[in-house]
Design a protein around this motif. Structure first.
Motif, PDB file in Angstrom:
ATOM      1  N   LYS A   1       0.828  -1.199   0.000  1.00  0.00           N
ATOM      2  CA  LYS A   1       0.000   0.000   0.000  1.00  0.00           C
ATOM      3  C   LYS A   1       0.872   1.262   0.000  1.00  0.00           C
ATOM      4  O   LYS A   1       0.593   2.213  -0.727  1.00  0.00           O
ATOM      5  CB  LYS A   1      -0.934  -0.010   1.214  1.00  0.00           C
ATOM      6  N   GLU A   2       1.913   1.280   0.812  1.00  0.00           N
ATOM      7  CA  GLU A   2       2.805   2.445   0.855  1.00  0.00           C
ATOM      8  C   GLU A   2       3.578   2.591  -0.454  1.00  0.00           C
ATOM      9  O   GLU A   2       3.775   3.701  -0.944  1.00  0.00           O
ATOM     10  CB  GLU A   2       3.760   2.341   2.046  1.00  0.00           C
ATOM     11  N   SER A   3       4.010   1.477  -1.028  1.00  0.00           N
ATOM     12  CA  SER A   3       4.707   1.529  -2.317  1.00  0.00           C
ATOM     13  C   SER A   3       3.775   2.028  -3.417  1.00  0.00           C
ATOM     14  O   SER A   3       4.182   2.832  -4.269  1.00  0.00           O
ATOM     15  CB  SER A   3       5.270   0.154  -2.683  1.00  0.00           C
ATOM     16  N   LEU A   4       2.522   1.572  -3.409  1.00  0.00           N
ATOM     17  CA  LEU A   4       1.540   2.051  -4.387  1.00  0.00           C
ATOM     18  C   LEU A   4       1.307   3.553  -4.240  1.00  0.00           C
ATOM     19  O   LEU A   4       1.219   4.275  -5.240  1.00  0.00           O
ATOM     20  CB  LEU A   4       0.220   1.296  -4.245  1.00  0.00           C
ATOM     21  N   HIS A   5       1.233   4.020  -3.000  1.00  0.00           N
ATOM     22  CA  HIS A   5       1.082   5.457  -2.750  1.00  0.00           C
ATOM     23  C   HIS A   5       2.253   6.218  -3.367  1.00  0.00           C
ATOM     24  O   HIS A   5       2.066   7.225  -4.065  1.00  0.00           O
ATOM     25  CB  HIS A   5       0.999   5.738  -1.247  1.00  0.00           C
TER      26      HIS A   5
END
Length: 121
Positions: free
Chosen positions: A68-72
């Motif tokens: 999720k953080e990488s996608l952000h």
């Protein structure tokens, strides 16, 4: 016709990484392969360097620990490339998505890097 043929693939990767690392060398360790972009951090830094603007450190995850953080981060990087006042890449999401980057879709990442290089060289 594809952007690259099998015999030219390594030359293309080398050329794109050389371009990217020429900019990133001032602020971070160099990328050695396309999967080095999967966290989105290098792309955010590249967008800010090429666009000559500062990205607030609290607007992205410098060391993402989840998908999720990488996608952000990757979504932010694509947004930065899209809205760069110097040379906008408004079509970039048709070439590469945040999911492509996180999933290390090499072809999509290479197309993204190629589009960036063409506009900034």
């Amino acid at each position: 016709r594809h952007m690259y043929q099998s015999g030219q693939r390594h030359v293309l990767i080398y050329s794109l990484l050389k371009f990217v690392n020429g900019h990133l060398a001032r602020v971070t360790t160099p990328a050695e392969k396309t999967s080095d972009f999967s966290s989105g951090v290098a792309l955010i830094l590249l967008a800010s360097l090429l666009g000559s603007f500062f990205v607030r450190l609290d607007s992205f995850h410098a060391a993402p620990y989840s998908r999720k953080e990488s996608l952000h981060n990757c979504d932010l990087a694509l947004s930065l490339f899209e809205s760069s006042s110097a040379t906008p890449l408004g079509h970039i999401r048709s070439v590469c998505t945040a999911e492509d980057i996180v999933d290390n879709n090499e072809r999509a990442v290479l197309q993204l890097l190629h589009a960036v290089k063409v506009l900034y060289v």
